[in-house]
Design a protein around this motif. Structure first.
Motif, PDB file in Angstrom:
ATOM      1  N   GLU A  45       0.823  -1.207   0.000  1.00 33.40           N
ATOM      2  CA  GLU A  45       0.000   0.000   0.000  1.00 33.40           C
ATOM      3  C   GLU A  45       0.861   1.264   0.000  1.00 33.40           C
ATOM      4  OE1 GLU A  45      -3.852  -0.138   0.195  1.00 33.40           O
ATOM      5  OE2 GLU A  45      -2.824  -1.721  -0.928  1.00 33.40           O
ATOM      6  N   GLN A  46       1.926   1.251   0.782  1.00 33.53           N
ATOM      7  CA  GLN A  46       2.807   2.412   0.844  1.00 33.53           C
ATOM      8  C   GLN A  46       3.491   2.640  -0.501  1.00 33.53           C
ATOM      9  OE1 GLN A  46       6.001   2.099   3.684  1.00 33.53           O
ATOM     10  NE2 GLN A  46       6.446   4.278   3.644  1.00 33.53           N
ATOM     11  N   THR A  47       3.940   1.562  -1.121  1.00 32.97           N
ATOM     12  CA  THR A  47       4.614   1.667  -2.409  1.00 32.97           C
ATOM     13  C   THR A  47       3.658   2.179  -3.482  1.00 32.97           C
ATOM     14  OG1 THR A  47       6.094  -0.154  -1.815  1.00 32.97           O
ATOM     15  CG2 THR A  47       5.936   0.392  -4.147  1.00 32.97           C
ATOM     16  N   MET A  48       2.423   1.672  -3.484  1.00 35.63           N
ATOM     17  CA  MET A  48       1.431   2.126  -4.465  1.00 35.63           C
ATOM     18  C   MET A  48       1.256   3.644  -4.399  1.00 35.63           C
ATOM     19  SD  MET A  48      -0.107  -0.442  -6.253  1.00 35.63           S
ATOM     20  CE  MET A  48      -1.860  -0.177  -6.519  1.00 35.63           C
ATOM     21  N   GLN A  54       1.250   2.400 -11.221  1.00 33.88           N
ATOM     22  CA  GLN A  54       0.298   2.022 -10.187  1.00 33.88           C
ATOM     23  C   GLN A  54      -0.781   1.100 -10.759  1.00 33.88           C
ATOM     24  OE1 GLN A  54      -2.667   4.878  -8.308  1.00 33.88           O
ATOM     25  NE2 GLN A  54      -1.015   4.954  -6.770  1.00 33.88           N
ATOM     26  N   GLY A  55      -1.288   1.453 -11.918  1.00 29.51           N
ATOM     27  CA  GLY A  55      -2.315   0.622 -12.563  1.00 29.51           C
ATOM     28  C   GLY A  55      -1.796  -0.752 -12.910  1.00 29.51           C
ATOM     29  N   LYS A  56      -0.577  -0.808 -13.421  1.00 30.91           N
ATOM     30  CA  LYS A  56       0.027  -2.094 -13.774  1.00 30.91           C
ATOM     31  C   LYS A  56       0.180  -2.983 -12.542  1.00 30.91           C
ATOM     32  CE  LYS A  56       4.392  -4.097 -15.354  1.00 30.91           C
ATOM     33  NZ  LYS A  56       5.801  -3.807 -15.776  1.00 30.91           N
ATOM     34  N   LEU A  57       0.681  -2.382 -11.446  1.00 24.89           N
ATOM     35  CA  LEU A  57       0.887  -3.169 -10.228  1.00 24.89           C
ATOM     36  C   LEU A  57      -0.449  -3.609  -9.633  1.00 24.89           C
ATOM     37  CD1 LEU A  57       2.775  -4.357  -8.151  1.00 24.89           C
ATOM     38  CD2 LEU A  57       2.850  -2.137  -6.986  1.00 24.89           C
ATOM     39  N   ASP A  93       6.477 -11.479  -6.015  1.00 22.62           N
ATOM     40  CA  ASP A  93       7.736 -10.798  -5.702  1.00 22.62           C
ATOM     41  C   ASP A  93       8.532 -10.449  -6.952  1.00 22.62           C
ATOM     42  OD1 ASP A  93       9.960 -10.031  -3.774  1.00 22.62           O
ATOM     43  OD2 ASP A  93      10.942 -11.601  -4.942  1.00 22.62           O
ATOM     44  N   GLN A  94       8.542 -11.324  -7.948  1.00 24.11           N
ATOM     45  CA  GLN A  94       9.319 -11.067  -9.165  1.00 24.11           C
ATOM     46  C   GLN A  94       8.848  -9.801  -9.881  1.00 24.11           C
ATOM     47  OE1 GLN A  94       8.992 -14.685 -11.474  1.00 24.11           O
ATOM     48  NE2 GLN A  94      10.783 -15.598 -10.460  1.00 24.11           N
ATOM     49  N   ILE A  95       7.575  -9.491  -9.741  1.00 20.10           N
ATOM     50  CA  ILE A  95       7.013  -8.295 -10.374  1.00 20.10           C
ATOM     51  C   ILE A  95       7.117  -7.097  -9.431  1.00 20.10           C
ATOM     52  CG2 ILE A  95       4.884  -7.266 -11.287  1.00 20.10           C
ATOM     53  CD1 ILE A  95       4.073 -10.279 -11.914  1.00 20.10           C
ATOM     54  N   PHE A  96       6.826  -7.333  -8.158  1.00 19.19           N
ATOM     55  CA  PHE A  96       6.777  -6.224  -7.206  1.00 19.19           C
ATOM     56  C   PHE A  96       8.153  -5.690  -6.853  1.00 19.19           C
ATOM     57  CE2 PHE A  96       6.874  -4.745  -2.756  1.00 19.19           C
ATOM     58  CZ  PHE A  96       6.034  -3.641  -2.880  1.00 19.19           C
ATOM     59  N   ARG A  97       9.131  -6.565  -6.676  1.00 23.00           N
ATOM     60  CA  ARG A  97      10.430  -6.135  -6.152  1.00 23.00           C
ATOM     61  C   ARG A  97      11.100  -5.054  -7.005  1.00 23.00           C
ATOM     62  NH1 ARG A  97      13.976  -8.183  -2.411  1.00 23.00           N
ATOM     63  NH2 ARG A  97      12.596  -9.977  -2.100  1.00 23.00           N
ATOM     64  N   PRO A  98      11.185  -5.199  -8.342  1.00 20.68           N
ATOM     65  CA  PRO A  98      11.839  -4.133  -9.122  1.00 20.68           C
ATOM     66  C   PRO A  98      11.145  -2.781  -8.984  1.00 20.68           C
ATOM     67  CG  PRO A  98      11.560  -6.126 -10.440  1.00 20.68           C
ATOM     68  CD  PRO A  98      10.772  -6.329  -9.191  1.00 20.68           C
TER      69      PRO A  98
END
Length: 532
Positions: free
Chosen positions: A317-320, A328-331, A355-360
């Motif tokens: 939520e904080q990262t968004m 933001q839409g992609k995530l 994680d593979q998508i979120f981490r970068p």
């Protein structure tokens, strides 16, 4: 066989986390038990437990998304709370209604072991209610353990009102909880993960908590320390505890040592050297812990999954909130694909896949989230003014102490106190505070004299940037059966009006009185006559 262990802290407001329960969490997790911590409204807790059980039977995602509504339904029984929830099967709705009946009849999920901590005796009602509620959550009354400050001070009254005989003192010997076990629980590192299991936020949670000594050489008759920690231990190494905490939970900003009289230790210089060695020398800074990576690593190890999922969702939520609309839409779509849009639907395996998508994406936001911060060391219980010397203040100034807390419990000791402040200032310590006991054997005028002395000292050292904050603390008898349950005690030289007048000022200042002559004179008067 894995046991279900519940750690409970009564629902009072407190600044510091329950160190005893954090050590017990480490103890039981080492035994591979399923450990859970709760602080809050117990009826809400048992309602959540019942819904968890219901969702373990029917683990559909669409039901998990409606967890808040399901919880409210079994609490209130209002059918309109279920509007929009598709049950597909009438048996599911019947089962949900059965859980509402269980709540009404107080048929709750059971734990094998329940441990309840206690704090100050004036939290008596909250404490007794929690212990009595715990009896409804434990399979066996003999497996309910009560400990902590109030339990050690008035154990006979706790047993009288709950039927549970509490443990008195520290868990500083092997075999106290389980015969034959050689673990000394009091020496275990703290399990900081349990703090992320609850909604309650401890104001001082971002700190290492430890003791470098135990007990006190004094036997002040207003103090509980001689009862709880009767033997003085002059040195307890904190190095390994902090090393283990850092490895498992990352860096903490501050270091709070709960010693009751550190200056009495003949190993004081060694204690300061160790504090410097673990990262708190004068001028020390640190980079805040990468919460996501710490939680993710612990999640992969299946360490306190409940807490780690809550942390990771918070990071999502904080990262968004830091992303541009396109990213933001992609995530958002990726989180939706892995059922990671709600804290109620998070599953470890899906978090690991995402994680593979979120981490970068997350790593790109780290420079925004993380910056170098100054860290501080605090001997939170205060130091003994009678033991302050130029030499030990010079040594103390080698660490990032802020503030230096000095006990100033009576006017008779004002010369000793004033000398202690002067020693500290000459050593370069600029941020000081003091604990002022009042409503004990003192006269009201002595409180004004002590407060006024601090005002004068602030003015005396203002060119050196010195600030001194006073924390007046109202005395409460800790064993008198008429008063230990409440805050109604009035000292010999005090009356209710005097107490209320002082508390009115403290309520407006959040309990502390700082420098500032104008405010002080408006609040307390410019002399004793005005104060009176």
């Amino acid at each position: 066989m894995k046991r279900k262990v519940l750690l409970l802290e009564p629902n009072y407001n407190n600044k510091y986390p329950p160190m005893g329960l954090m050590k017990l969490s480490t103890y039981y997790r080492k035994k591979k038990d399923d450990v859970r911590f709760f602080k809050g409204e117990l009826r809400n807790f048992v309602t959540s437990l019942l819904i968890e059980e219901f969702l373990s039977i029917y683990p559909e995602i669409h039901l998990k998304l409606h967890t808040p509504e399901l919880i409210e339904y079994i609490k209130q029984g209002k059918n309109d709370l279920l509007n929009g929830i598709c049950f597909n099967d009438p048996f599911k709705l019947d089962t949900l209604k059965d859980y509402r009946t269980r709540l009404k009849n107080e048929i709750y999920p059971k734990f094998d072991i329940v441990c309840v901590t206690t704090l100050f005796t004036f939290y008596w009602q909250e404490t007794i209610e929690t212990i009595n509620f715990a009896k409804k959550l434990c399979k066996n009354k003999e497996s309910i353990f009560v400990g902590g400050i109030a339990a050690s001070i008035v154990p006979e009254y706790i047993e009288r009102e709950t039927g549970i005989k509490p443990h008195v003192g520290l868990l500083d010997k092997p075999g106290i909880l389980e015969k034959g076990d050689q673990t000394i629980i009091d020496e275990l590192p703290l399990d900081y993960s349990i703090l992320d299991e609850v909604d309650y936020k401890y104001p001082s949670a971002d700190a290492y908590f430890a003791y470098s000594t135990r007990g006190c050489i004094r036997k002040c008759n207003f103090c509980a320390v001689p009862t709880i920690e009767p033997k003085y231990h002059a040195f307890i190494s904190i190095k390994n505890q902090i090393k283990q905490t850092r490895r498992k939970f990352g860096e903490k900003k501050d270091l709070l040592l709960m010693d009751n009289n550190v200056l009495a230790s003949k190993y004081f210089n060694d204690i300061i050297d160790e504090i410097k060695a673990v990262g708190f020398k004068r001028g020390a800074k640190y980079t805040p812990t990468d919460r996501y990576n710490v939680a993710f690593d612990n999640l992969k190890k299946r360490y306190n999954i409940r807490a780690m999922l809550r942390v990771i969702f918070d990071v999502y939520e904080q990262t968004m909130s830091l992303l541009d609309p396109k990213t933001q839409g992609k995530l958002y779509l990726e989180r939706e694909r892995f059922n990671c849009l709600s804290v109620y639907t998070l599953e470890p395996d899906n978090v690991i896949r995402l994680d593979q998508i979120f981490r970068p994406i997350y790593m790109q936001t780290l420079p925004i989230q993380h910056r170098r911060l100054t860290r501080h060391i605090d001997f939170n219980q205060g130091v003994d003014a009678r033991l302050i010397t130029p030499e030990n203040m010079k040594k103390l100034a080698e660490i990032n102490i802020r503030p230096l807390r000095i006990a100033f419990d009576n006017w008779r000791s004002h010369k000793v106190y004033e000398y202690a402040v002067e020693c500290a200032v000459k050593a370069g310590i600029k941020h000081l505070s003091n604990y002022m006991l009042y409503n004990f054997n003192d006269e009201p005028k002595e409180l004004w004299q002590r407060l006024n002395l601090n005002l004068e000292l602030c003015e005396k050292f203002q060119d050196q940037g010195v600030s001194i904050y006073s924390f007046p603390m109202k005395y409460h008898p800790i064993k008198d059966q008429m008063y230990f349950r409440n805050r109604e005690y009035i000292g010999t030289h005090w009356n209710r009006k005097y107490i209320r007048a002082v508390q009115a000022v403290l309520n407006s200042t959040k309990g502390k009185i700082g420098r500032g002559k104008t405010f002080f004179e408006e609040a307390f008067g410019s002399n004793l006559e005005e104060f009176q």
